[in-house]
Design a protein around this motif. Structure first.
Motif, mmCIF file in Angstrom:
data_model
loop_
_atom_site.group_PDB
_atom_site.id
_atom_site.type_symbol
_atom_site.label_atom_id
_atom_site.label_comp_id
_atom_site.label_asym_id
_atom_site.label_seq_id
_atom_site.Cartn_x
_atom_site.Cartn_y
_atom_site.Cartn_z
ATOM 1 N N GLN A 14 -3.747 147.803 -18.764
ATOM 2 C CA GLN A 14 -2.351 147.370 -18.784
ATOM 3 C C GLN A 14 -1.598 147.870 -17.552
ATOM 4 O O GLN A 14 -0.751 147.161 -16.999
ATOM 5 C CB GLN A 14 -1.682 147.875 -20.061
ATOM 6 C CG GLN A 14 -2.238 147.235 -21.329
ATOM 7 C CD GLN A 14 -1.522 147.721 -22.573
ATOM 8 O OE1 GLN A 14 -0.327 147.499 -22.742
ATOM 9 N NE2 GLN A 14 -2.244 148.406 -23.444
ATOM 10 N N HIS A 15 -1.922 149.090 -17.115
ATOM 11 C CA HIS A 15 -1.254 149.654 -15.943
ATOM 12 C C HIS A 15 -1.599 148.863 -14.682
ATOM 13 O O HIS A 15 -0.722 148.592 -13.847
ATOM 14 C CB HIS A 15 -1.662 151.118 -15.770
ATOM 15 C CG HIS A 15 -1.161 151.743 -14.506
ATOM 16 N ND1 HIS A 15 0.170 152.063 -14.315
ATOM 17 C CD2 HIS A 15 -1.809 152.098 -13.357
ATOM 18 C CE1 HIS A 15 0.323 152.589 -13.102
ATOM 19 N NE2 HIS A 15 -0.863 152.615 -12.510
ATOM 20 N N ARG A 16 -2.863 148.477 -14.531
ATOM 21 C CA ARG A 16 -3.303 147.818 -13.303
ATOM 22 C C ARG A 16 -3.119 146.307 -13.330
ATOM 23 O O ARG A 16 -2.887 145.689 -12.289
ATOM 24 C CB ARG A 16 -4.773 148.154 -13.025
ATOM 25 C CG ARG A 16 -4.999 149.625 -12.744
ATOM 26 C CD ARG A 16 -6.382 149.926 -12.199
ATOM 27 N NE ARG A 16 -6.443 151.340 -11.829
ATOM 28 C CZ ARG A 16 -5.977 151.829 -10.690
ATOM 29 N NH1 ARG A 16 -5.437 151.004 -9.804
ATOM 30 N NH2 ARG A 16 -6.041 153.119 -10.423
ATOM 31 N N HIS A 17 -3.254 145.708 -14.499
ATOM 32 C CA HIS A 17 -3.265 144.246 -14.554
ATOM 33 C C HIS A 17 -2.259 143.662 -15.548
ATOM 34 O O HIS A 17 -2.198 142.439 -15.700
ATOM 35 C CB HIS A 17 -4.673 143.758 -14.920
ATOM 36 C CG HIS A 17 -5.736 144.253 -13.989
ATOM 37 N ND1 HIS A 17 -5.806 143.875 -12.662
ATOM 38 C CD2 HIS A 17 -6.772 145.124 -14.193
ATOM 39 C CE1 HIS A 17 -6.844 144.468 -12.087
ATOM 40 N NE2 HIS A 17 -7.443 145.235 -12.992
ATOM 41 N N ARG A 18 -1.529 144.532 -16.249
ATOM 42 C CA ARG A 18 -0.556 144.081 -17.247
ATOM 43 C C ARG A 18 -1.211 143.211 -18.325
ATOM 44 O O ARG A 18 -0.601 142.277 -18.848
ATOM 45 C CB ARG A 18 0.604 143.325 -16.580
ATOM 46 C CG ARG A 18 1.379 144.166 -15.574
ATOM 47 C CD ARG A 18 2.591 143.440 -15.030
ATOM 48 N NE ARG A 18 3.262 144.221 -14.014
ATOM 49 C CZ ARG A 18 4.121 145.208 -14.266
ATOM 50 N NH1 ARG A 18 4.407 145.517 -15.515
ATOM 51 N NH2 ARG A 18 4.697 145.868 -13.273
ATOM 52 N N ARG A 19 -2.442 143.526 -18.620
ATOM 53 C CA ARG A 19 -3.180 142.835 -19.674
ATOM 54 C C ARG A 19 -4.021 143.852 -20.441
ATOM 55 O O ARG A 19 -4.407 144.875 -19.894
ATOM 56 C CB ARG A 19 -4.113 141.753 -19.094
ATOM 57 C CG ARG A 19 -3.402 140.557 -18.502
ATOM 58 C CD ARG A 19 -4.417 139.567 -17.941
ATOM 59 N NE ARG A 19 -3.762 138.387 -17.401
ATOM 60 C CZ ARG A 19 -3.456 137.313 -18.109
ATOM 61 N NH1 ARG A 19 -3.759 137.267 -19.396
ATOM 62 N NH2 ARG A 19 -2.852 136.278 -17.555
#
Length: 230
Positions: free
Chosen positions: A134-139
Motif C-alpha cells: 500500500q505504501h509503494r503502490h497504493r494497492r
C-alpha cells in the motif's frame, strides 16, 4: 502488538490464483510404487495423508482470512506452476499446509532470535507485506501485478523493506524454507521430478547378485524420467 489487516470485502484481486477444490493426483507408475511392498507402512500412510491434503474449504486459525489470501499470493509467486507441468503452490494447497503447520507449532524446532514465534511471525509478516504494498503502490498485495508483486518480494528478501518489529529478510527466508520443504515433500512434486526414493522397505527389494545395481542402472519398477498427471 500484531497489526490487524483491514482489507475490504471481496479484496481478492484479479491476479489472485484460486485455491484448488481438488488435490493434485499422481501418475499410475508412482501410484503402483506407493501401493507396493517396497514402501513401508508408515511412509505410505504419511504420503497418502499428504495427497489428501487440507479440505477445499480450509479455514485458517492463526491468521485472518484476508492474510490467508496474501499468503496464497506470496506462495503462488514463489512456487508457480512451470511450463513443464510441475505443480504450483496453489495447486497443492500449500498456503493451507503452511498455515496449518505454523498454527500447530509443527516447525523444524528452531527459529531466528530476531523473529517472534512462528504463528505470530506469519501473521505479522503478512500484515507488514500488505502495508509495504500500500505504501509503494497504493494497492493491497493481492491486487498488485505479477511484476510489482515479484519486485516487492525481492525487496523483502534482500532486507530492503524496513518493517517495524520484524526482520523482513529473515521472515522471507523462513517462509521460503517452509514452503519449499512442504512442496518437495508432496507426492505430486516427487512425481513431476521422477523421484521414487521414498521406496524405503528393504523387504520389498529383491536380492541382487553380481552387482546388478549401479549408476544409471535402474530396475523395471523404477520411474523412468518424469511422470506427470493431470
Amino acid at each position: 502488538m500484531l497489526c490487524e489487516l483491514a482489507l475490504p470485502p471481496g479484496c481478492r484481486g484479479r491476479n489472485m490464483p484460486q485455491t484448488p477444490t481438488q488435490a493434485r493426483g499422481i501418475s499410475a507408475p508412482l501410484l503402483e510404487i506407493l501401493k507396493s511392498p517396497r514402501v513401508s507402512t508408515p511412509t505410505r500412510t504419511v504420503l497418502r495423508r499428504r495427497l489428501e491434503g487440507p479440505p477445499a474449504d480450509y479455514k485458517p486459525t492463526c491468521i485472518t482470512p484476508e492474510a490467508f489470501q496474501i499468503l496464497e499470493r506470496v506462495l503462488a509467486r514463489l512456487l508457480p506452476e512451470d511450463e513443464d507441468g510441475a505443480p504450483g503452490a496453489n495447486e497443492l494447497s500449500l498456503a493451507a499446509r503452511l498455515e496449518q503447520q505454523r498454527a500447530a507449532g509443527h516447525g523444524n524446532g528452531w527459529r531466528y532470535a530476531s523473529l517472534p514465534p512462528d504463528a505470530q511471525a506469519l501473521s505479522t509478516g503478512l500484515a507488514r507485506l500488505d502495508e509495504s504494498a500500500q505504501h509503494r503502490h497504493r494497492r493491497h498485495f493481492v491486487d498488485l501485478t505479477e511484476d510489482r508483486a515479484d519486485a516487492l518480494l525481492h525487496r523483502v528478501q534482500n532486507g530492503e523493506e524496513k518493517w517495524e518489529g520484524l526482520d523482513s529478510s529473515r521472515w522471507f527466508e523462513e517462509i521460503l524454507a517452509d514452503a519449499t520443504e512442504l512442496y518437495v515433500a508432496h507426492p505430486a512434486t516427487m512425481d513431476a521430478m521422477g523421484f521414487d526414493g521414498f521406496a524405503d522397505e528393504p523387504a520389498g527389494w529383491p536380492a541382487h547378485a553380481g552387482g546388478g545395481i549401479g549408476i544409471n542402472n535402474t530396475e523395471a519398477w523404477e520411474l523412468k524420467g518424469k511422470h506427470r498427471s493431470r
